[in-house]
Design an enzyme around this catalytic site. Sequence first.
Site: not given
Ligand code: GLN
Length: 274
Positions: A95, A252, A254
Site C-alpha cells: 500500500c 494489506h 498483513e
Molecule cells: N493512501 C495512503 C498513502 O497515500 C496509503 C494507504 C495505506 O497504506 N493503507 O500513503
Amino acid sequence: MTSITIGVLALQGAFSEHLQLLQQASDLVANDYQDQQLQWHFIEVRKVEELDRCDGLILPGGESTTISLVAARSGILEPLREYVKVSRKPVWGTCAGLILLAESANRTKATGQELLGGLDVRVNRNHFGRQVESFEAELDLPFLKEVVGPDSGTDKQPFRSVFIRAPVVEKILEPQSGIQEAQSQLADTVVAPSKAATTTGPKVGEWPVEVMCRLPGRAKALRDREVTASEIGEEGDIVAVRQGNVFGTSFHPELTGDARIHAWWMKQVVQSVQ
Ligand code: GLN
C-alpha cells in the site's frame, strides 16, 4: 546454519502486523529448509545500522507522505534508496510502501513527498477513494502455489485482502536507468531521483515489470453496486507487481492473518541470499 534477517520499516503504519505475519510465515516455510537449519530474525528498522543488517525489507502500509518525511528527517531515506536501487536487495512494499517504491506517483507534489523508486510504474494514490470506502476482496494469486504445493488442496484458495485508501498501478513505464523524464513533466506528479547503475546489476529492461495480480472488476462491483463488472472491463486494476528485486502490493496482506504471501516472499529472500 544460515541466518536470515528481515526488516520492517517501522517509522509509521502497520509494521507490527507485518512482524507478526513473518513469524507465522516462518512456520509455513519451515519444512522447505529443514536440512539447512535456517534461522530467521525479524527486526524493526528505524536506523541505518538496522537496515544494514537486513537481507530483505518490508515497507508497510500507512501514510506514504509521513513515512517519506520521517525517513528524510531521520537520515534513512537515501540509504533506503541505495538498498533498493543499488544493492538491489529484496524489498516488498504494501500500500503506502508500494507508493514509495514507484518511480512516479500522482497527487503528491504539494505535500513534499519523496519516492524511493525501484518499480518502473506510475501509481494512482487513493484510487478507490477515502477511508470509509475501504473494502475487502478475494484475489487469485497463482504464484502462491509455490508456497503450499499443488497437493495440499489450499493452493486454489483465494487470498482475502483488504484495500484501505489503496493505490493502483495505473501505468507500466518503459524501464530506464535514469529519471523517468516524461513523468516528471506531468502535473501534480512526483518522480523518484535516479541512481547510478551498478556494474553488477541488470541492464535497463533486463528485469521487466511483471503484473502479479489484477483486481477483478467483480470485486469493485461488489463494493459499488452501481457499477457492473462488464462495465469495468475484464482486465481489472493492477494491484501487485514485481520488477527484479522489488515487489509491491496495493493491499494489506498483513491485516488478514493469511501468511501465504509472506511465506512466498521469504522464499524469494532465501534465494537471493543463496
Ligand atoms: N493512501 C495512503 C498513502 O497515500 C496509503 C494507504 C495505506 O497504506 N493503507 O500513503
